[in-house]
Design a protein around this motif. Structure first.
Motif, PDB file in Angstrom:
ATOM      1  N   PHE A  48       1.202  -1.207  -0.115  1.00 51.84           N
ATOM      2  CA  PHE A  48       0.075   0.054  -0.277  1.00 51.84           C
ATOM      3  C   PHE A  48       0.629   1.753  -0.008  1.00 51.84           C
ATOM      4  N   GLU A  49       1.666   1.590   1.243  1.00 45.09           N
ATOM      5  CA  GLU A  49       2.834   2.164   0.398  1.00 45.09           C
ATOM      6  C   GLU A  49       3.373   2.485  -0.457  1.00 45.09           C
ATOM      7  N   ILE A  50       4.103   1.779  -0.846  1.00 47.88           N
ATOM      8  CA  ILE A  50       3.829   1.873  -3.054  1.00 47.88           C
ATOM      9  C   ILE A  50       3.507   2.121  -3.399  1.00 47.88           C
ATOM     10  N   LEU A  51       2.728   1.960  -3.383  1.00 47.17           N
ATOM     11  CA  LEU A  51       1.116   2.173  -4.086  1.00 47.17           C
ATOM     12  C   LEU A  51       1.055   3.585  -3.923  1.00 47.17           C
ATOM     13  N   PHE A  52       0.945   3.839  -3.275  1.00 41.71           N
ATOM     14  CA  PHE A  52       0.310   5.402  -2.685  1.00 41.71           C
ATOM     15  C   PHE A  52       1.538   6.719  -3.291  1.00 41.71           C
ATOM     16  N   MET A  53       2.934   5.635  -3.162  1.00 43.09           N
ATOM     17  CA  MET A  53       4.229   6.742  -3.671  1.00 43.09           C
ATOM     18  C   MET A  53       3.924   7.073  -5.581  1.00 43.09           C
ATOM     19  N   VAL A  54       3.477   5.253  -5.537  1.00 45.88           N
ATOM     20  CA  VAL A  54       3.311   6.351  -7.328  1.00 45.88           C
ATOM     21  C   VAL A  54       2.227   6.548  -7.598  1.00 45.88           C
ATOM     22  N   LEU A  55       1.078   6.241  -6.844  1.00 48.66           N
ATOM     23  CA  LEU A  55      -0.236   7.219  -7.063  1.00 48.66           C
ATOM     24  C   LEU A  55       0.303   8.997  -7.134  1.00 48.66           C
ATOM     25  N   ARG A  56       1.060   9.648  -5.871  1.00 45.27           N
ATOM     26  CA  ARG A  56       1.308  10.119  -5.199  1.00 45.27           C
ATOM     27  C   ARG A  56       2.412  11.323  -6.716  1.00 45.27           C
ATOM     28  N   VAL A  57       3.442  10.493  -7.344  1.00 54.64           N
ATOM     29  CA  VAL A  57       3.879  10.863  -8.599  1.00 54.64           C
ATOM     30  C   VAL A  57       2.491  10.994  -9.794  1.00 54.64           C
ATOM     31  N   LEU A  58       2.276   9.834 -10.117  1.00 48.30           N
ATOM     32  CA  LEU A  58       1.155  10.011 -10.700  1.00 48.30           C
ATOM     33  C   LEU A  58      -0.085  11.641 -10.965  1.00 48.30           C
ATOM     34  N   MET A  59      -0.202  11.928 -10.529  1.00 53.77           N
ATOM     35  CA  MET A  59      -0.669  12.964 -10.156  1.00 53.77           C
ATOM     36  C   MET A  59       0.035  14.569  -9.868  1.00 53.77           C
ATOM     37  N   VAL A  60       1.129  14.575  -9.219  1.00 56.03           N
ATOM     38  CA  VAL A  60       1.874  15.308  -9.428  1.00 56.03           C
ATOM     39  C   VAL A  60       2.649  15.931 -11.328  1.00 56.03           C
ATOM     40  N   ARG A  61       2.293  14.287 -11.802  1.00 54.20           N
ATOM     41  CA  ARG A  61       2.814  14.451 -13.010  1.00 54.20           C
ATOM     42  C   ARG A  61       1.873  15.008 -14.293  1.00 54.20           C
ATOM     43  N   LEU A  62       0.582  15.239 -13.767  1.00 56.88           N
ATOM     44  CA  LEU A  62      -0.874  15.493 -14.276  1.00 56.88           C
ATOM     45  C   LEU A  62      -0.191  17.540 -14.544  1.00 56.88           C
ATOM     46  N   PHE A  63       0.142  17.448 -13.772  1.00 55.59           N
ATOM     47  CA  PHE A  63       0.403  19.302 -13.956  1.00 55.59           C
ATOM     48  C   PHE A  63       1.832  19.494 -13.906  1.00 55.59           C
ATOM     49  N   SER A  64       3.231  18.870 -13.770  1.00 53.84           N
ATOM     50  CA  SER A  64       4.297  18.913 -13.215  1.00 53.84           C
ATOM     51  C   SER A  64       5.125  17.905 -14.305  1.00 53.84           C
ATOM     52  N   ARG A  65       5.139  18.016 -15.498  1.00 55.32           N
ATOM     53  CA  ARG A  65       5.039  16.502 -16.098  1.00 55.32           C
ATOM     54  C   ARG A  65       6.947  16.733 -15.860  1.00 55.32           C
ATOM     55  N   ARG A 108       8.901  17.758 -13.659  1.00 52.20           N
ATOM     56  CA  ARG A 108       9.155  17.428 -12.624  1.00 52.20           C
ATOM     57  C   ARG A 108       9.616  15.708 -11.808  1.00 52.20           C
ATOM     58  N   VAL A 109      10.790  15.303 -11.960  1.00 46.55           N
ATOM     59  CA  VAL A 109      11.674  14.414 -11.250  1.00 46.55           C
ATOM     60  C   VAL A 109      11.615  13.926  -9.362  1.00 46.55           C
ATOM     61  N   LEU A 110      10.946  12.909  -9.112  1.00 49.46           N
ATOM     62  CA  LEU A 110      10.469  12.701  -7.515  1.00 49.46           C
ATOM     63  C   LEU A 110      10.638  11.391  -6.772  1.00 49.46           C
ATOM     64  N   PRO A 111      11.788  10.584  -7.441  1.00 54.91           N
ATOM     65  CA  PRO A 111      12.555   9.532  -6.596  1.00 54.91           C
ATOM     66  C   PRO A 111      11.891   8.892  -5.627  1.00 54.91           C
ATOM     67  N   LEU A 112      11.911   7.528  -5.836  1.00 53.85           N
ATOM     68  CA  LEU A 112      10.660   7.147  -4.430  1.00 53.85           C
ATOM     69  C   LEU A 112      11.728   6.443  -4.025  1.00 53.85           C
ATOM     70  N   HIS A 113      11.474   6.544  -2.518  1.00 56.05           N
ATOM     71  CA  HIS A 113      12.050   5.774  -1.531  1.00 56.05           C
ATOM     72  C   HIS A 113      11.468   4.584  -0.675  1.00 56.05           C
ATOM     73  N   TYR A 114      11.917   3.949   0.061  1.00 57.51           N
ATOM     74  CA  TYR A 114      11.116   2.824   1.119  1.00 57.51           C
ATOM     75  C   TYR A 114      11.860   2.467   2.170  1.00 57.51           C
ATOM     76  N   ASN A 115      11.541   3.317   3.266  1.00 57.04           N
ATOM     77  CA  ASN A 115      12.397   3.024   4.030  1.00 57.04           C
ATOM     78  C   ASN A 115      14.351   2.972   3.607  1.00 57.04           C
ATOM     79  N   ASN A 116      14.827   4.378   2.977  1.00 54.07           N
ATOM     80  CA  ASN A 116      15.728   4.587   3.040  1.00 54.07           C
ATOM     81  C   ASN A 116      16.696   4.087   1.275  1.00 54.07           C
ATOM     82  N   LYS A 117      15.030   2.970   0.454  1.00 56.62           N
ATOM     83  CA  LYS A 117      15.971   2.090   0.038  1.00 56.62           C
ATOM     84  C   LYS A 117      15.138   2.750  -1.034  1.00 56.62           C
TER      85      LYS A 117
END
Length: 484
Positions: free
Chosen positions: A357-374, A376-385
C-alpha cells in the motif's frame, strides 16, 4: 524435456515431511498421557510419514543443495502441497473421520495459517487433535516467516526484492548463510510463543488452552479449542493479551532480533511498522466510537470489541470475540475491506501487506504530480532504499492479480450454488488467509463444513495461492518454465 534437477527439491521436501512426522509425536504423547485411543492414530501416521520423508531424503541425496531460481520456485509450491497432504492424514483416520476433502482443507487452512475450519464440536475433540491443529498453524507460521525473509525476496515476487537481506547472496543461488537469519528468527518466534502462553495462563486460561492459543496467535492462524472462538471465554484480559501478540505476529520478525538485543530503533524506524500500528489504532478507535454510539455499548467494551476484532482481521488471524456481522452494514463493509489489508512483510500475516500500500500510494502521488508538472522528477524511496521500476511493476502486478483472483474465485464459488456474500467473502478470506468470512454460513460464528466439496478444493487452492504470493504458483503453469 524437463530442464530442472529435481533431486535437491525432493531432498528438501523429504526433510520437511520428516519434520511433520516428528511433530505428530507431540499430540501422540498428549493423547497417550490422557488415555485417549487416538494416540495410535498419530503413532501410525507419524511412522508412515517418516518412512516417506526418509525415503525421499535417501533417494535424492546430493552433494549440492543450493537451489537455482527455477528449483526454488518449484520447491516453494511442492513443499506446501506435499506437506499438507501428509498433515491431513490424522484428520482422516482419527475419531473425526473427516473425508479426504475436509481433511485436506483443514490441513491447508492450518499450514497457511488461514484458520477456516470444517470441524464442529471442538470442545469434544481429543486433546491430541486440538493440539495438532494448533501445531500445524505454528509450524506453518515459522515456515511463512522463513519464506518471507529468505525465499520470496530471492524470487523477486510481488515487490519482495525490497527485503533482500544484507546477509543473503545476490546471485542465482539460495545459500546456507540465509539460514543464520532464519535461526535467529526461530528463537524470537519460540520466545514470543512462550511469553504468550504465560500471559494467557495468568489471564485465566487453562495451560492446555493457553498453549494452543499462543501457537495460533503468534502464527496469526486463528484456530481455537472452542467453537465460539475467543467469545467462549468472555474474558477481557484474555482478549487484550491476544491483541498484543496478534499485533506482534503481524510485524516483521527480523526487527524483533534487534529489539531482543536492546535496540528498539530499527523496529520503529521501519515505515511499514508505523503505518501498521497507526492504521490499527485509527480504525479500531473510529469503529469503537461508532459502535458505542449506535449499539448503546459502554465505551470501554466497545473499544475492546473493535480492537480485538480489527486486529484479528487485519493480521489475518481470524479469532472472533463477537459476531461483527450483526453490528450493521458499516461494520460489515469495514471488516470486508480489512480482510484485504494484511500485516507487514516478514511476518506471519497474509493479505496485500502494508508495504505494498505504501508503494502504491507513492506511485499514485507521482502520477498526480506529473499531471500538472510533467518534467518534475520525484525519486521514490522506501525505508531509505530506492524503489526501482521493476519493484513498482511487481507491486502493481501483485495488486491486479490479487483482486482478479478474488473475483474469479467468487464467480466459480457462485457457479457451485453459493450466495453472493458467501462466495465473495469466502474468496477474499481464502486469498487473504484470514479465516472467517461474512454471512450466516462462514461468518465469525459459522463453519465451512456445509460448503460442497468442489468449493472446499477451490478455497484450498485460494489459500495456497494467497500464501505463496500467486506468482510462485502461477509460474509453474508456464510451459517455458519446464523447458531446458
Amino acid at each position: 524435456m524437463v530442464g530442472i534437477d529435481l533431486r535437491p527439491v525432493l531432498y528438501i521436501v523429504g526433510a520437511l515431511v520428516s519434520i511433520v512426522a516428528l511433530a505428530m509425536l507431540v499430540p501422540m504423547v498428549v493423547d497417550f498421557a490422557v488415555g485417549n485411543p487416538d494416540w495410535m492414530v498419530f503413532a501410525t501416521t507419524s511412522a508412515l510419514t517418516l518412512f516417506f520423508g526418509v525415503l525421499l531424503i535417501l533417494t535424492n541425496r546430493t552433494s549440492e543443495i543450493a537451489l537455482s531460481l527455477r528449483q526454488a520456485f518449484l520447491l516453494t509450491t511442492l513443499a506446501w502441497v506435499v506437506v499438507c497432504a501428509f498433515a491431513a492424514a490424522p484428520f482422516v483416520v482419527s475419531q473425526t473421520r473427516l473425508s479426504v476433502t475436509d481433511a485436506f482443507f483443514e490441513a491447508m487452512s492450518g499450514l497457511t495459517t488461514t484458520g477456516s475450519t470444517v470441524i464442529a464440536g471442538l470442545e469434544g475433540l481429543p486433546p491430541g487433535l486440538l493440539l495438532w491443529r494448533s501445531l500445524l498453524q505454528w509450524l506453518g507460521g515459522i515456515g511463512i516467516i522463513g519464506m518471507g525473509i529468505v525465499i520470496l525476496p530471492f524470487l523477486r515476487v510481488g515487490g519482495m526484492q525490497l527485503f533482500r537481506s544484507e546477509s543473503s547472496d545476490r546471485s542465482d543461488k539460495v545459500v546456507p548463510r540465509a539460514g543464520d537469519l532464519a535461526i535467529a528468527v526461530a528463537w524470537v518466534y519460540m520466545t514470543m510463543t512462550l511469553m504468550c502462553v504465560a500471559g494467557l495462563a495468568l489471564a485465566g486460561m487453562s495451560l492446555f488452552d493457553a498453549v494452543n492459543h499462543a501457537m495460533t496467535a503468534v502464527s496469526t492462524g486463528g484456530y481455537s479449542t472452542r467453537d465460539a472462538s475467543i467469545a467462549g471465554w468472555d474474558n477481557p484480559a484474555v482478549e487484550w493479551v491476544l491483541v498484543v501478540f496478534m499485533m506482534a505476529g503481524g510485524m516483521p520478525f527480523v526487527r524483533f532480533i534487534s529489539l531482543a538485543r536492546g535496540d528498539a530503533g530499527p523496529l520503529w524506524r521501519d515505515t511499514q511498522v508505523r503505518w501498521y500500528v497507526g492504521f490499527l489504532v485509527v480504525v479500531s478507535v473510529a469503529l469503537g466510537l461508532w459502535l458505542a454510539h449506535t449499539a448503546d455499548i459502554d465505551l470501554h467494551d466497545a473499544f475492546r470489541l473493535t480492537f480485538f476484532n480489527v486486529v484479528s482481521v487485519v493480521t489475518t488471524t481470524g479469532y472472533a470475540s463477537a459476531d461483527y456481522g450483526l453490528w450493521g452494514p458499516l461494520a460489515v463493509a469495514a471488516f470486508f475491506t480489512l480482510t484485504l489489508v494484511g500485516g507487514c512483510t516478514g511476518s506471519t500475516a497474509g493479505g496485500i501487506k502494508i508495504f505494498r500500500f505504501e508503494i502504491l500510494f507513492m506511485v499514485l502521488r507521482v502520477l498526480m504530480v506529473r499531471l500538472f508538472s510533467r518534467h518534475r522528477v520525484l525519486p521514490l524511496h522506501y525505508n531509505n532504499k530506492p524503489v526501482d521500476a521493476d519493484t513498482m511493476v511487481s507491486v502493481m502486478s501483485f495488486g491486479f492479480v490479487y483482486i482478479a483472483l478474488i473475483f474469479i474465485l467468487m464467480v466459480l464459488l457462485a457457479a457451485l450454488g453459493l450466495d453472493l456474500v458467501t462466495a465473495l467473502t469466502g474468496a477474499a478470506t481464502a486469498i487473504s488467509n484470514v479465516g472467517p468470512g461474512l454471512g450466516p454460513i462462514i461468518g465469525p460464528v459459522g463453519n465451512f463444513a456445509p460448503l460442497p466439496d468442489a468449493a472446499k478444493w477451490l478455497l484450498s487452492l485460494g489459500m495456497l495461492l494467497g500464501r505463496l504470493e500467486f506468482f510462485t504458483v502461477l509460474i509453474l503453469f508456464n510451459p517455458a518454465f519446464w523447458r531446458q
